[in-house]
Design a protein around this motif. Structure first.
Motif, short mmCIF file in Angstrom:
data_model
loop_
_atom_site.label_atom_id
_atom_site.label_comp_id
_atom_site.label_asym_id
_atom_site.label_seq_id
_atom_site.Cartn_x
_atom_site.Cartn_y
_atom_site.Cartn_z
N PHE A 96 0.85 -1.20 0.00
CA PHE A 96 0.00 0.00 0.00
C PHE A 96 0.88 1.25 0.00
CE2 PHE A 96 -2.60 3.17 2.43
CZ PHE A 96 -3.61 3.32 1.49
N TRP A 99 2.27 1.68 -3.39
CA TRP A 99 1.29 2.15 -4.35
C TRP A 99 1.08 3.66 -4.20
CZ3 TRP A 99 -0.78 0.67 -8.71
CH2 TRP A 99 -1.85 1.41 -9.21
N ILE A 151 -5.86 -3.00 -4.23
CA ILE A 151 -5.35 -1.64 -3.98
C ILE A 151 -5.20 -0.90 -5.32
CG2 ILE A 151 -3.32 -0.34 -3.21
CD1 ILE A 151 -2.94 -2.58 -1.05
N TRP A 155 -7.40 2.45 -5.76
CA TRP A 155 -6.74 3.69 -5.36
C TRP A 155 -6.10 4.36 -6.57
CZ3 TRP A 155 -6.39 6.02 -0.50
CH2 TRP A 155 -7.01 5.32 0.52
N LEU A 204 -4.95 1.14 7.02
CA LEU A 204 -5.15 -0.03 6.17
C LEU A 204 -5.26 -1.27 7.04
CD1 LEU A 204 -4.82 -1.29 3.13
CD2 LEU A 204 -2.57 -1.87 3.99
N SER A 240 -8.26 -4.03 2.81
CA SER A 240 -7.71 -4.41 1.50
C SER A 240 -8.21 -5.78 1.05
CB SER A 240 -6.18 -4.39 1.55
OG SER A 240 -5.70 -5.27 2.53
#
Lengths: 335, 318
Positions: A96, A99, A151, A155, A204, A240
């Protein structure tokens, strides 16, 4: 695992809100909350010996001590064991972060392991997953890849103006540093407040939904308010595994509840640091407690003296079967 | 909710011993960036006398010379803020200190982050994230260029970073973004009449009379306050009880290497993790206080080096 398709506004829309004006910052709020906490702890810290060091209040200690003081003591004594769930959580957290920072993955499994390793791997996750039997490791890699896909699918890239930063550490000393509120937030977006609330805090979770997640977020909202002088305008938990995003505006109730919860937990932590015997409070999590073999009330509650190993195992509550991640832990905010 | 919340504060119950805990010095003001910028550019207090700084420098050099004279032959001591901290808080760890440096994402973040904030403040990047990406990309490019010729000297972190897998590079980038964002948002840059020095070279002071000791001081931002300097130092975690030493050390080294008219007048410390702010005016008393602590810390390190050398000799003779 199934990542639900986007439902309603996307992630950004939900974090950003519906365009309604963000609440103005009350310049006395942070100082008032701080004073309230210090007043509530002033008596308790006087009993803590100076050599005890600062009492750290974070989401883990707070949850543990509020569930059962003996549970907290058992957790502190037991060696930290890496589980598949912990490893998955660390790896998904790393992805995450990647990302949000880079906007892409090469190979989620390799990327996540490299990230955990370069960051010091304090929990020994890399050694743990390397030591897993090949089929279990492949299974875990597949799960991590699914989280990564979720994700990436949900996102979008965050605008530079959002000033997104990951794994930000929050610390706030109280009572001359004898009590320290602390946390590490997965994602913070928004610059410092200049009159109205401007920050959004996102946590998260790679596992299932649990009651205490909301309390964790409220703790972060309180910490952010104390350190920056302005509360976040929104707090959110992103799951997630399912793609769900729980978003909550930060109002007075959330902050007041967080203060009460912190005080309830921190006073108990002070009491334990002063040498008090941990109180035993039987609860639905007793079956998983490392201290179960030495805890008669816990054994009576769990019906066994042998702790269960994984939190994914179902726990029998009453006539039905429930998992501990929907367990009936009543935090002070619910009581 | 207006003003204080919760039960009415009772001054009688409230903890009074809260040096680090109370925000203090305006740290709860919003926006804090204005207050911090104003604290930096505020006109300096009384000037240091030229003689006063000369005497301080001479006294310090004399005392350090006496201490460093005991350092085992051939050894040099490089004191920085970290070594000062270890000597002050954990003197027992000086014996085990290992000067081998292994880069980590947390080691790199300041170097990359200050370069990124320079880009942001000069309007060359839209924000810290983009600026950090530019700085890292330039570092990697320098590594490639340097392999062909000697004209380009890459940043110390660049070769290490270039060799990392993508997931690890993302961590380096993320740490630098967080650091750069904290510094970039800590100050209202428009308040400065002249562009501050962001990062810049560390101050190095070599004790006269011997090449065995060098003091290194580091500030994250240097601003002109009148004709004198004001320093900003950004720290992690929460403000420690010995914050005057944390801020005073870079202030002292900066004063030692400069003429009295340019010596820093104050050091502003900011701890973004906890939102704490401290301002240390650098008058003669503060400088002498820090100088005494430097002598003490150097003595601790010298003692540990002597002990380590002695143990090695005992082992080799056994």
């Amino acid at each position: 695992m199934t990542v639900a398709p986007p439902d309603g506004p996307g992630v950004l829309g939900r974090l950003r809100g519906d365009g309604a004006a963000r609440p103005p910052v009350d310049p006395g709020l942070a100082g008032g909350l701080r004073d309230w906490l210090e007043d509530g702890l002033a008596e308790a810290v006087t009993h803590v010996p100076a050599e005890a060091g600062p009492i750290r209040v974070n989401k883990e200690t707070l949850n543990q001590v509020l569930v059962c003081e003996a549970h907290l003591a058992a957790c502190r004594e037991a060696p930290r064991v890496v589980s598949v769930e912990l490893a998955r959580g660390s790896l998904v957290d790393a992805l995450f972060r990647q990302w949000v920072t880079v906007g892409g993955f090469d190979d989620p499994w390799g990327d996540a392991l490299a990230a955990v390793e370069v960051d010091g791997d304090r929990d020994g996750v890399v050694a743990f997953v390397t030591g897993l039997p090949a089929p279990r490791r492949r299974e875990l890699a597949g799960e991590v890849a699914e989280h990564a896909a979720g994700i990436a699918g949900r996102w979008p890239a965050l605008s530079p103006s959002w000033m997104a930063r990951t794994q930000e550490r929050l610390e706030f000393p109280l009572c001359g540093g004898r009590v320290v509120l602390a946390g590490v937030v997965d994602l913070i977006v928004g610059g410092p407040a200049r009159g109205s609330a401007s920050v959004c805090v996102v946590e998260l979770k790679s596992g299932g939904r649990r009651v205490e997640h909301r309390g964790d977020l409220h703790l972060y909202a309180l910490l952010e308010t104390l350190r920056s002088g302005a509360p976040p305008f929104r707090i959110a938990t992103y799951y997630s595994a399912t793609g769900e995003l729980d978003v909550e505006p930060v109002g007075d109730d959330a902050l007041v509840g967080a203060v009460q919860r912190v005080l309830a937990g921190a006073v108990r932590l002070c009491r334990l640091a002063a040498g008090a015997e941990p109180a035993r409070t039987p609860n639905p999590l007793c079956a998983w407690c490392a201290g179960l073999p030495r805890c008669a009330p816990g054994q009576a509650r769990a019906g066994t003296a042998v702790p269960r190993r994984g939190r994914d195992e179902p726990v029998r509550v009453g006539a039905g079967v429930r998992r501990p991640d929907v367990a009936l832990v009543r935090g002070p905010e619910a009581s | 909710m207006n003003g204080a919340v919760g039960p009415a504060p009772d001054a009688g119950q409230r903890s009074q011993a809260n040096d680090a805990g109370r925000g203090g010095q305006g740290s709860l003001a919003v926006p804090r960036s204005l207050m911090l910028a104003d604290a930096l550019v505020e006109p300096p207090g009384a000037d240091l006398g030229a003689d006063e700084l000369v005497h301080l420098r001479d006294d310090l050099a004399r005392e350090l010379h006496a201490v460093v004279g005991d350092l085992p032959a051939g050894e040099r001591l490089h004191m920085d803020a970290f070594k000062m901290r270890v000597a002050r808080r954990h003197p027992e760890r000086c014996m085990d200190a290992d000067d081998t440096f292994t880069p980590t994402p947390r080691h790199c973040r300041r170097s990359v982050g200050t370069a990124a904030v320079r880009l942001c403040v000069r309007g060359l990047a839209p924000g810290p994230a983009a600026a950090v990406a530019d700085v890292l990309a330039a570092g990697v490019a320098d590594v490639s260029d340097a392999s062909g010729e000697d004209a380009v000297r890459p940043q110390w972190w660049a070769g290490w970073y270039a060799g990392l897998p993508r997931g690890a590079q993302a961590v380096v980038r993320a740490e630098a973004i967080a650091w750069a964002t904290q510094l970039f948002t800590a100050l209202d840059w428009g308040r400065f009449p002249r562009l501050p020095v962001i990062g810049g070279r560390d101050d190095w002071w070599q004790s006269p009379g011997g090449r065995q000791l060098v003091l290194q001081g580091r500030a994250d931002v240097r601003v002109l306050s009148g004709r004198r300097l004001a320093l900003l130092v950004m720290q992690t975690g929460r403000c420690p009880s010995d914050w005057r030493m944390e801020l005073g050390y870079p202030g002292l080294v900066a004063a030692l290497v400069r003429d009295v008219t340019a010596a820093p007048c104050r050091v502003v410390g900011v701890w973004p993790d906890s939102g704490q702010v401290r301002v240390l005016p650098l008058d003669l008393g503060a400088l002498r206080h820090v100088a005494t602590a430097v002598v003490s810390a150097v003595a601790t390190w010298v003692d540990s080096r002597i002990e380590v050398r002695h143990l090695a000799e005992v082992r080799s003779s056994a």
